[in-house]
Write a protein that holds these residues in place. Sequence first.
Motif, mmCIF file in Angstrom:
data_model
loop_
_atom_site.group_PDB
_atom_site.id
_atom_site.type_symbol
_atom_site.label_atom_id
_atom_site.label_comp_id
_atom_site.label_asym_id
_atom_site.label_seq_id
_atom_site.Cartn_x
_atom_site.Cartn_y
_atom_site.Cartn_z
ATOM 1 N N GLU A 1 0.745 -1.473 0.113
ATOM 2 C CA GLU A 1 -0.167 -0.089 0.063
ATOM 3 C C GLU A 1 0.941 1.367 -0.175
ATOM 4 N N LEU A 2 1.950 1.107 0.755
ATOM 5 C CA LEU A 2 2.846 2.409 0.991
ATOM 6 C C LEU A 2 3.621 2.763 -0.396
ATOM 7 N N ALA A 3 3.930 1.525 -0.988
ATOM 8 C CA ALA A 3 4.947 1.581 -2.113
ATOM 9 C C ALA A 3 4.025 2.195 -3.358
ATOM 10 N N ASN A 4 2.513 1.860 -3.182
ATOM 11 C CA ASN A 4 1.735 2.665 -4.444
ATOM 12 C C ASN A 4 0.950 3.735 -4.068
ATOM 13 N N ASN A 5 1.277 4.341 -2.620
ATOM 14 C CA ASN A 5 0.716 5.518 -2.236
ATOM 15 C C ASN A 5 1.396 6.752 -2.960
#
Lengths: 458, 303
Positions: free
Chosen positions: A305-309
């Motif tokens: 989630e963080l990497a694609n945020n």
Amino acid sequence: MRWISSRQRIQRPRQSCALTVSRWIVLLTLILLTGSTGVAPAASSLEVAATTSKSHVTLRFVSWKPDHPRVWDDALAQFTAAHPHITVVRELAPHSSTAYHDLLTQKLKNGDTTVDVFFMDVIWVPEFAAARWARPLEDRFLPALQQAFLPATLEVGRYDKHLYGVPSRIDAGLLYYRKDLLTKYGFLPPTTWDALVRQAETILAGERTASPILQGYVAQFKQYEGLVCNMLEMIEAHGGSLLTADATRSTLSAEPALHAVQFVRDRLIGRITPRAALTYQEPESLTLFLQGHAIFHRNWPYAWELANNHARSTVAGQIGVAPLPGFAGGRNAAALGGWLYGISAGSQHPQEAWALIEFLSSETMQKRFAQEAGIAPSRTALFSDPDLLATSPQLLNHLAVLQTATPRPRSPIYPALSHLLQRYFGRALAVDGVDLQQEAAIADAHIDRLLALTRSRP
Amino acid sequence: MTRHQRLTPYRESLAAWSMVAPALLVTVTFALYPVVDSLWLSLHRIVIGLPQLGNSFVGPDNYLALLRDPVARQALLVTLGFVLCSTLLELACGLVIALVIHERFHGRGLVRAAILIPWAIPTVVASQLWRYIFNDQYGFANLLLFGNQVTDYIPWLSYPSLAFGIVVLADVWKTSSFAALLILAGLQLIPDDLYDAARVDGAGAWQRFRHITLPLLKPALLLALLFRTMDAFRVFDLVFVMTQGGPGDATQVLQFYGYQTLFTEGRIGYGSAVSVAVFLMILALSLIYLRAIGSSLLEQRRT
């Protein structure tokens, strides 16, 4: 235990003292507020305050600092809206599992009543159960409810036939990679470590001028619990293990384990992995990846989630995720991690505590946590939820990896065991010219002595 | 009359005891009880995760195990190295600082106050500060040395000897001013006449320092040494925040090892033995120092 009871004796009077002080403050405030109308109304409003505070329950929820604080705040607000007589007070501990363990066990050991619900790392279940800090949950966590969870996620909460935790998230190590860079050089995601090293070296050589600080592989190699997970994955992938199958002896000086450590030491650290990774925990290594400075990255499912945020990652949309590589002749391996909700054995409000756990682990909330905070769910149904799979393809990998993930040794003295492992791996990776064989033999002897302790019964 | 006379000493001692009692009570509960309790616990085998072991009394077993424990030996070496490096550097820096702020110059009050700032900052905050300074990606040390040459950035805390040096540096930065304070007090006790007389005799600055300042500062220096050694022996927060004992056990000090065994591993008996061992070592050290300081003071009185 004498030691605990002596602490309790000191603790109690202090609390009743704090209580009287706060009552006095309430009384004084009320008298001051209603000073003009005299003493009688003040006394009656004090009675009202006392009766409402009796039916009102304050739940203490001890957790670490979450990656997405807002989602947790919302969830708790929603819970309090549905249960107006319960206030949830959260105590936030450091992000590091070890630091959090120290804080939580201090409270539990002292019979501190300021803990009702807590997060419990999967590796602590045997310890918390043996020390009788966590409450067995079968009286409320009924079989019908248990069936909704993935069996693998329930098993980690079991010790001596009792269930002590409700799975909040059960993790396994995953390999994240830069899709754009791999495509540019015509690579498929690597399935062996040798392939990963080769791909990284090729890409690094090609990108040297464009981005001189690009790194091949970043993971967690600081001397802490995460180091044990990372090294366990390497050793298992080499066909080795930390302990013998019956968990009575350490096998660090066996060939596969030695090879695995040697591989990390000679082929990764200082080559495709920056030496600085020896000081990295999850946040530091993830930051490097999010800034686009790494081709491959090992982390838990939440990193997706963080990497694609877009707000936090410069490489959003260019990320791929796969199971961790294996070795030719070995196998793929992922360390099993994750967190459970537990109730303190000393909690005065087990009923309300259970209500909170039931709410937080409900299907609706797990779906929200998965969508907004990237927390992998533990309920079977959610792994076939179309909404969720559309945004979080890492869950499919996760499900497959979870079936074969390797738990760390399950022992009531795991923290001590982990320290010995951390020391051995830390020295093996950080100290130049260390004799691996000799260090491994020393660690083996130490761990064997520790394991013997668990078997001795007076 | 006689009855009154007989009662007075009794009343006096009663009054004395009642006045001492609160302080005595506080000391006993908060200082003596924990020490005695640790001592008692260190003679038992208690492992939190293994309640089936009970709390068996094992006598000196924990201490014997401690003597054979290679991690404890490594921690002792690191601790002694830390004590040696940090106290010597702190005394040297403290002496220089004290000599500077002893001179009369414009804005001396401001400088004196400013020098105390590192000492006033809580150690945990200071440790965090130094950890950031030596961060491999955005640390100030790298920026200062290499500017925009990010490829040259050094991961300071990943090298065992560098990490150790940085922990020492952080301690020196933080507590030199405390040593300076003690030494300054000593400097102020030296009468100016001595310097005037020496000057009349034609002694240069170095000779005045060597033959007047240094000998007369001896008690203050020893006192600073005593305080700093004891504090350095107890170093914990720096290691806890900056390195957690790593990399490769290079900053594993005894106190942190004791903390780990006690609180993380739950080995109450063994962890207590580590703490008691540290306590005994500090006690022995301070006794040696106190004797040295005492005799040096006596020498002074005789001359």
